[in-house]
Design a protein around this motif. Structure first.
Motif, PDB file in Angstrom:
ATOM      1  N   UNK A 100    -120.442 -19.067  19.602  1.00  0.00           N
ATOM      2  CA  UNK A 100    -119.504 -18.015  19.228  1.00  0.00           C
ATOM      3  C   UNK A 100    -118.617 -18.474  18.070  1.00  0.00           C
ATOM      4  N   UNK A 101    -118.178 -19.723  18.098  1.00  0.00           N
ATOM      5  CA  UNK A 101    -117.362 -20.268  17.009  1.00  0.00           C
ATOM      6  C   UNK A 101    -118.113 -20.212  15.687  1.00  0.00           C
ATOM      7  N   UNK A 102    -119.368 -20.642  15.702  1.00  0.00           N
ATOM      8  CA  UNK A 102    -120.170 -20.637  14.480  1.00  0.00           C
ATOM      9  C   UNK A 102    -120.425 -19.211  13.998  1.00  0.00           C
ATOM     10  N   UNK A 103    -120.620 -18.290  14.941  1.00  0.00           N
ATOM     11  CA  UNK A 103    -120.840 -16.887  14.569  1.00  0.00           C
ATOM     12  C   UNK A 103    -119.612 -16.295  13.894  1.00  0.00           C
ATOM     13  N   UNK A 104    -118.433 -16.647  14.398  1.00  0.00           N
ATOM     14  CA  UNK A 104    -117.189 -16.144  13.804  1.00  0.00           C
ATOM     15  C   UNK A 104    -117.042 -16.647  12.373  1.00  0.00           C
ATOM     16  N   UNK A 105    -117.274 -17.937  12.152  1.00  0.00           N
ATOM     17  CA  UNK A 105    -117.168 -18.485  10.807  1.00  0.00           C
ATOM     18  C   UNK A 105    -118.161 -17.812   9.860  1.00  0.00           C
ATOM     19  N   UNK A 114    -118.510 -25.258   8.599  1.00  0.00           N
ATOM     20  CA  UNK A 114    -118.344 -25.930   9.883  1.00  0.00           C
ATOM     21  C   UNK A 114    -119.724 -26.248  10.441  1.00  0.00           C
ATOM     22  N   UNK A 115    -119.863 -27.431  11.012  1.00  0.00           N
ATOM     23  CA  UNK A 115    -121.152 -27.872  11.547  1.00  0.00           C
ATOM     24  C   UNK A 115    -120.988 -28.394  12.965  1.00  0.00           C
ATOM     25  N   UNK A 116    -122.061 -28.287  13.718  1.00  0.00           N
ATOM     26  CA  UNK A 116    -122.075 -28.780  15.097  1.00  0.00           C
ATOM     27  C   UNK A 116    -122.724 -30.165  15.120  1.00  0.00           C
ATOM     28  N   UNK A 117    -122.105 -31.074  15.859  1.00  0.00           N
ATOM     29  CA  UNK A 117    -122.596 -32.452  15.931  1.00  0.00           C
ATOM     30  C   UNK A 117    -122.779 -32.885  17.381  1.00  0.00           C
ATOM     31  N   UNK A 118    -123.716 -33.804  17.558  1.00  0.00           N
ATOM     32  CA  UNK A 118    -123.949 -34.406  18.867  1.00  0.00           C
ATOM     33  C   UNK A 118    -123.259 -35.766  18.914  1.00  0.00           C
ATOM     34  N   UNK A 119    -122.511 -36.008  19.970  1.00  0.00           N
ATOM     35  CA  UNK A 119    -121.788 -37.266  20.136  1.00  0.00           C
ATOM     36  C   UNK A 119    -122.477 -38.090  21.213  1.00  0.00           C
ATOM     37  N   UNK A 120    -122.934 -39.276  20.836  1.00  0.00           N
ATOM     38  CA  UNK A 120    -123.571 -40.178  21.794  1.00  0.00           C
ATOM     39  C   UNK A 120    -122.499 -40.818  22.657  1.00  0.00           C
ATOM     40  N   UNK A 121    -122.530 -40.528  23.959  1.00  0.00           N
ATOM     41  CA  UNK A 121    -121.489 -41.016  24.864  1.00  0.00           C
ATOM     42  C   UNK A 121    -121.889 -42.295  25.596  1.00  0.00           C
ATOM     43  N   UNK A 122    -123.011 -42.882  25.211  1.00  0.00           N
ATOM     44  CA  UNK A 122    -123.409 -44.136  25.832  1.00  0.00           C
ATOM     45  C   UNK A 122    -124.511 -43.964  26.861  1.00  0.00           C
ATOM     46  N   UNK A 127    -117.704 -29.451  17.000  1.00  0.00           N
ATOM     47  CA  UNK A 127    -117.839 -28.894  15.657  1.00  0.00           C
ATOM     48  C   UNK A 127    -116.780 -29.548  14.775  1.00  0.00           C
ATOM     49  N   UNK A 128    -117.109 -29.701  13.506  1.00  0.00           N
ATOM     50  CA  UNK A 128    -116.193 -30.352  12.573  1.00  0.00           C
ATOM     51  C   UNK A 128    -116.324 -29.703  11.211  1.00  0.00           C
ATOM     52  N   UNK A 129    -115.274 -29.839  10.419  1.00  0.00           N
ATOM     53  CA  UNK A 129    -115.259 -29.288   9.071  1.00  0.00           C
ATOM     54  C   UNK A 129    -114.483 -30.231   8.174  1.00  0.00           C
TER      55      UNK A 129
END
Length: 221
Positions: A14-19, A44-52, A61-63
């Motif tokens: 939804x965030x990406x759709x709004x942007x 704005x892009x979506x990223x995967x965070x490796x949590x170990x 998401x980050x910009x």
């Protein structure tokens, strides 16, 4: 932002759709309105965070960081800053235009970010819609109504059609109109609120009908 960790990528859809929608409307606004200023919504892009090891990945998401003084010109519930009423008149004009352009179906708002000589750099927009399809910040017809209660048309948008308070005389009770006026005063005093005014379904139906009749009119008023 989300409350807590996000473990599924679709949580950000939804965030990406709004942007994407806000960016598309800003580009169309530039084409249709003769105004020498650009409106840029950040990429704005979506990223995967490796949590170990043995832990689920998280998604964020980050910009790009916006350089300069951060300003908020309007909210998703009718607040319009003094700067947007004078030096930055393009901001409420864009909100107004988005409603006219979509024939009353949508409104881009919550405009905030930075500016320089090349234009405005905007982040974290909200889109209001009649069917509340843009997530938790989409307060729909209530937000649209509060915007037009506060918005005073400027040289950019003064010829565009818009709903006015007299459009509701005899259609909505005095008590409801008085409550709207009271909420308007609260809106003018800040950019965030502990509670928003919610119309009953009957009032929503009346407001939507009047708004759509005006938005779909062929002639500007």
């Amino acid at each position: 932002m989300k409350s807590g960790a996000v473990f599924i990528p679709t949580a950000w859809d939804c965030t990406l759709k709004i942007y994407d929608r806000a960016r598309t409307l800003a580009q169309q606004f530039k084409k249709e309105v003769d105004f020498p200023v650009n409106l840029h919504f950040t990429d704005v892009s979506r990223y995967t965070v490796d949590c170990g090891l043995f832990m689920q990945p998280e998604y964020v998401v980050a910009e790009d960081y916006l350089q300069g003084k951060f300003l908020k010109w309007c909210s998703n519930y009718g607040y319009i800053s003094p700067e947007a009423k004078s030096d930055d008149a393009i901001m409420p004009a864009f909100v107004h235009w988005s409603w006219v352009h979509t024939k009353g179906q949508e409104m881009v708002c919550d405009l905030q970010g930075t500016r320089d000589e090349n234009g405005y750099y905007l982040t974290d927009p909200v889109i209001l819609s009649l069917n509340n399809k843009y997530g938790e910040t989409d307060v729909g017809i209530e937000g649209m109504a509060m915007f037009f209660m506060n918005h005073k048309c400027n040289d950019i948008c003064k010829r565009w059609r818009r709903p006015r308070s007299e459009s509701f005389k005899g259609k909505i009770s005095r008590e409801t109109l008085a409550a709207c006026k009271h909420m308007q005063d609260d809106v003018n005093n800040g950019t965030s609120f502990t509670s928003d005014m919610k119309f009953t379904q009957t009032i929503k139906d009346i407001v939507k009908k009047v708004f759509l009749r005006i938005a779909e009119a062929q002639e500007l008023s």
